[in-house]
Scaffold this motif. Structure first.
Motif, PDB file in Angstrom:
ATOM      1  N   ARG A 266       0.875  -1.303  -0.057  1.00  0.00           N
ATOM      2  CA  ARG A 266       0.008  -0.138   0.053  1.00  0.00           C
ATOM      3  C   ARG A 266       0.837   1.220   0.035  1.00  0.00           C
ATOM      4  O   ARG A 266       1.676   1.247   0.949  1.00  0.00           O
ATOM      5  CB  ARG A 266      -0.899   0.007   1.265  1.00  0.00           C
TER       6      ARG A 266
ATOM      7  N   PHE B  78       0.990   5.291   0.842  1.00  0.00           N
ATOM      8  CA  PHE B  78       0.290   6.511   1.485  1.00  0.00           C
ATOM      9  C   PHE B  78       0.868   7.583   1.859  1.00  0.00           C
ATOM     10  O   PHE B  78       2.094   7.564   1.904  1.00  0.00           O
ATOM     11  CB  PHE B  78      -0.533   5.409   2.661  1.00  0.00           C
TER      12      PHE B  78
ATOM     13  N   GLU C 171      -3.510   8.939   7.769  1.00  0.00           N
ATOM     14  CA  GLU C 171      -3.052   8.200   6.588  1.00  0.00           C
ATOM     15  C   GLU C 171      -4.090   8.259   5.414  1.00  0.00           C
ATOM     16  O   GLU C 171      -5.268   7.870   5.870  1.00  0.00           O
ATOM     17  CB  GLU C 171      -2.573   6.609   6.967  1.00  0.00           C
TER      18      GLU C 171
ATOM     19  N   THR D 299      -4.551   6.480   1.730  1.00  0.00           N
ATOM     20  CA  THR D 299      -3.953   5.450   0.986  1.00  0.00           C
ATOM     21  C   THR D 299      -3.894   6.174  -0.694  1.00  0.00           C
ATOM     22  O   THR D 299      -4.877   6.683  -1.121  1.00  0.00           O
ATOM     23  CB  THR D 299      -4.822   4.198   0.938  1.00  0.00           C
TER      24      THR D 299
ATOM     25  N   PHE E 283      -2.300   0.734  -4.524  1.00  0.00           N
ATOM     26  CA  PHE E 283      -2.144  -0.631  -4.206  1.00  0.00           C
ATOM     27  C   PHE E 283      -1.239  -1.253  -5.169  1.00  0.00           C
ATOM     28  O   PHE E 283      -1.405  -1.060  -6.290  1.00  0.00           O
ATOM     29  CB  PHE E 283      -3.101  -1.479  -3.924  1.00  0.00           C
TER      30      PHE E 283
ATOM     31  N   TYR F 105      -8.626   0.860   4.272  1.00  0.00           N
ATOM     32  CA  TYR F 105      -7.514   1.464   3.418  1.00  0.00           C
ATOM     33  C   TYR F 105      -8.236   1.681   1.935  1.00  0.00           C
ATOM     34  O   TYR F 105      -7.975   2.726   1.298  1.00  0.00           O
ATOM     35  CB  TYR F 105      -6.443   0.295   3.105  1.00  0.00           C
TER      36      TYR F 105
ATOM     37  N   TYR G   4      -8.565   5.075  -0.111  1.00  0.00           N
ATOM     38  CA  TYR G   4      -8.173   5.362  -1.234  1.00  0.00           C
ATOM     39  C   TYR G   4      -9.105   5.861  -2.200  1.00  0.00           C
ATOM     40  O   TYR G   4      -9.134   6.578  -3.144  1.00  0.00           O
ATOM     41  CB  TYR G   4      -7.715   3.865  -2.098  1.00  0.00           C
TER      42      TYR G   4
END
Length: 210
Positions: A56, A58, A65, A67, A70, A168, A172
């Motif tokens: 990941r 980020f 955090e 993201t 990936f 996550y 994103y």
């Protein structure tokens, strides 16, 4: 190294000779989950190619955090500012599960570009594809609701939900975990409804999105 080689040749028909030279420059690593490969504010002069596992990318903004990307089997990951500007970057890259990766220094990779046109062309095509994906992602964020973006993401990467924390993915997509959990439930219910009715016309299911 099957996953890496398969991905390389999916982008460009690299010759056996050039591929062998590239592979000979790679160093194998096995990283536990939660290992930071790239750190913001530090020079990380390595490019990592993932054979098994997932990472990941980020940033940290206001202590939170966010993201940004990936990377999984066959993908490459690195610090973009290191790669293109020889400067310290602002992104982190961490493994989300035990990951087998192969690394090469950016300096060594740049040298290979000047010596082997196949390697230079492969990286050129790879960067073109990454740019187009980033452009699509940027436009989608501007014009599509979160539900549509979620469906497109899991349609393109159907195994992502099985391997990545939903929080996550919410980050994103630029939304919250409660919102994404609700969207996920709606999409799953819609898929189940479509499965029960052969005559139904799916409007927003994972399998119907192109």
């Amino acid at each position: 190294m099957d996953n890496i080689i398969r991905r390389i040749r999916s982008f460009y028909p690299m010759s056996d000779e050039a591929l062998q030279i590239l592979v000979s420059c790679l160093k194998q690593h096995t990283f536990p989950a939660k290992t930071k490969l790239i750190n913001a504010g530090k020079f990380d002069r390595q490019v990592y190619f993932i054979e098994e596992g997932i990472t990941r990318s980020f940033i940290i903004h206001d202590g939170r955090e966010i993201t940004t990307w990936f990377s999984a089997e066959g993908d490459a990951t690195c610090g973009s500012w290191d790669l293109y500007r020889n400067q310290k970057g602002f992104e982190y890259v961490e493994t989300l599960e035990e990951t087998i990766a192969f690394s090469i220094s950016i300096n060594a990779l740049n040298k290979l570009y000047t010596q082997h046109i196949d390697i230079a062309n492969w990286m050129r095509v790879l960067q073109q594809e990454n740019f187009l994906w980033l452009q699509e992602m940027h436009i989608n964020r501007l014009v599509l609701p979160v539900k549509d973006r979620y469906v497109r993401l899991v349609s393109k990467f159907p195994k992502l939900l099985q391997r990545v924390n939903l929080g996550y993915i919410a980050s994103y997509l630029g939304t919250t975990l409660p919102t994404l959990s609700k969207i996920r439930s709606e999409v799953c219910a819609q898929i189940s409804s479509n499965d029960l009715s052969a005559d139904a016309t799916p409007s927003l299911s994972i399998r119907s999105v192109t």
